[in-house]
Design an enzyme around this catalytic site. Structure first.
Site, short mmCIF file in Angstrom:
data_model
loop_
_atom_site.label_atom_id
_atom_site.label_comp_id
_atom_site.label_asym_id
_atom_site.label_seq_id
_atom_site.Cartn_x
_atom_site.Cartn_y
_atom_site.Cartn_z
N GLU A 51 0.86 -1.18 0.00
CA GLU A 51 0.00 0.00 0.00
C GLU A 51 0.91 1.24 0.00
O GLU A 51 1.92 1.26 0.69
CB GLU A 51 -0.84 -0.05 1.30
CG GLU A 51 -1.80 1.08 1.54
CD GLU A 51 -2.51 0.94 2.90
OE1 GLU A 51 -2.01 0.19 3.78
OE2 GLU A 51 -3.56 1.58 3.08
N LYS A 122 -9.71 1.52 -1.93
CA LYS A 122 -9.87 0.88 -0.61
C LYS A 122 -11.25 1.13 -0.02
O LYS A 122 -11.66 2.29 0.15
CB LYS A 122 -8.78 1.40 0.32
CG LYS A 122 -8.70 0.69 1.67
CD LYS A 122 -7.46 1.17 2.44
CE LYS A 122 -7.26 0.45 3.75
NZ LYS A 122 -5.98 0.86 4.41
N CYS A 155 -4.84 -3.51 2.65
CA CYS A 155 -4.59 -3.50 4.10
C CYS A 155 -5.81 -3.83 4.94
O CYS A 155 -6.28 -4.97 4.94
CB CYS A 155 -3.95 -2.16 4.48
SG CYS A 155 -2.96 -2.28 6.01
N VAL A 182 0.22 -2.24 10.80
CA VAL A 182 0.75 -1.83 12.11
C VAL A 182 0.20 -2.71 13.23
O VAL A 182 0.80 -2.80 14.29
CB VAL A 182 0.47 -0.34 12.40
CG1 VAL A 182 1.27 0.55 11.47
CG2 VAL A 182 -1.01 -0.02 12.30
#
Lengths: 304, 304
Positions: A51, A122, A155, A182
């Site tokens: 991404e 997205k 993601c 993350v």
């Protein structure tokens, strides 16, 4: 190159891989050059990049996104990837900040030797992305390329089982998953996603950390991986360090949805009991402490 | 017992657990006695027992299922569990073969100190179950009991993300999951299921093996477990050996669907892009090598 040789030979196996990079925020040209170098002599039919792989992730403001967002296919990132795909005769899936009119999308492109194949915006935006990006308006698409049916999600879309389910039901063999992870959960969860849908998935994540504009430090977990329809991890990168990995797959494996002679993953679905899934979801019982100005703006912008 | 003390005190924490047993096929009374013994001095507000925990799993024929299937609530298994729930002042969720008219269901009951609370009939039948059981006609239900909203699914239902999603969207805090697992994937996949829905789940599996009527040997993987909404494994049993485990949970943890200040697991869902999920699923492109006579029979039976 194998892409075409194999297609010509009537074989369906493909060499597919990921690039795990560590972009320098905002230095698009340098990042593009570096990714091109990373590829080196890599020979693959399809490659997935992370991404926002050429801009970096932690934007300080919407103005900064506006400055770095590009047109598709006329922006520098798409143009460079089109050239690489042409030169290497491979398909590339990669994430970028897209500008379309006044809207900004967290998008992914699919490019091949002959040009732009597809665009995905997205659907499920994460965290501060909701402040600058407009929620995607493409839905979950699939494209037939190089003998496989390919779907793309970005993601945080992984967190919603609906994302991959929709693409698998539309015939996807292989899910390309550019990410900037993350949270720690995605690599193992993607095994479940591949099992439940009997598809291949390639998660291309970045490494490194960002701590910009006085914001919290974001450390990306790497761990890019390729998973089979049987939930086998065919390749998994380390949590640190740039890495390119390629494995050989047969996308036809994703088309056998039989679990055993009595069970078929799709025809066993009992949609008459799934009605709840497409009902409008009630929001939080209490207003959230932080409204989402970006999202609200985005909605107005889309409507306008 | 805590169930009521805590409810009275206005606290919402609960002691919840599983029983991992190893039934002797067909010996219902002995298996019921043994499970009662296994419970010993266990003190819990809610306990989950495996799928078909009192009959065993590997039926030789539909006739054998007919012989062992019971009425709910008037059969011996429900009656015994009602007595245990009353005596121990706890809620029990357990799997059994249910007879209803001429239909046979792979069901799970929810019983409490005051009587029968709920009934669930397995939606997604596995393997030879399709030969003798009728696909469930209850859908995915939830019940408010002991300060928690409880949903139930049985074994192979886990493979379909739709099962837990529907219950979570209906407000389930805790998914009770009686199982007889022979495939290795469920324990890890249930971590994903809990994460994606932010719910607790208790999988109660059996141990041991069955090899009846000249059929293949089925080895059950045990590994019963309790998972939190954050995907933590709060308890996990061994792959062999009977075991009872209880942990303390706060079901309210399952009601916070916020991932961070910008994301909410449910209101971030974009149902306008999920239409595919409730469309009738196309069957296999080719007829399967083995038709499913049991399912066909079952459908006729339901229709008649």
């Amino acid at each position: 190159m194998l892409l075409f040789r194999r297609a010509w030979g009537g074989l369906s196996i493909m060499d597919v891989g990921f690039v795990q990079n560590s972009p320098i925020f905002g230095r698009v040209k340098a990042n593009l050059d570096h990714v091109t170098d990373l590829l080196g002599a890599t020979d693959a039919d399809l490659l997935v990049l992370p991404e926002l792989f050429a801009t970096g992730y932690q934007f300080a403001s919407r103005r900064e996104v506006e400055r770095l967002a590009e047109l598709v296919p006329d922006g520098p990132t798409t143009k460079r990837l089109l050239a690489v795909a042409h030169q290497r005769r491979c398909v590339i899936v990669a994430g970028l900040a897209e500008r379309k009119g006044r809207a900004l999308y967290n998008s992914a492109i699919v490019v091949g030797p002959k040009g732009l194949i597809g665009l995905y915006r997205k659907t499920h935006l994460f965290y501060e992305e909701t402040l600058w990006f407009t929620p995607g308006n493409t839905g979950f698409r699939t494209w037939n390329t190089a003998g496989a049916t390919v779907g793309v999600m970005v993601c945080f879309d992984w967190f919603f089982p609906e994302s991959m389910r929709c693409m698998a039901l539309s015939g996807a063999d292989l899910i390309c998953h550019p990410a900037n992870l993350v949270l720690p959960h995605a690599p193992n969860a993607m095994i479940t996603r591949c099992l439940e849908n009997r598809v291949f998935a390639i998660t291309a994540d970045r490494v490194g950390a960002e701590e910009r504009a006085g914001k919290e430090r974001l450390t990306y977990i790497g761990t890019s991986q390729i998973v089979s329809p049987q939930g086998e991890v065919l390749a998994r990168a380390a949590t640190e360090g740039e890495e390119v990995r390629v494995v050989t797959i047969d996308p036809k494996e994703a088309r056998r949805k039989t679990v055993n002679r009595y069970n078929h993953l799709f025809s066993d679905r009992r949609v008459e009991w799934y009605e709840t899934l497409t009902l409008p979801t009630a929001g939080p019982a209490q207003p959230r402490p932080n409204a989402r100005p970006g999202k609200a703006r985005a909605v107005r912008r889309t409507a306008g």
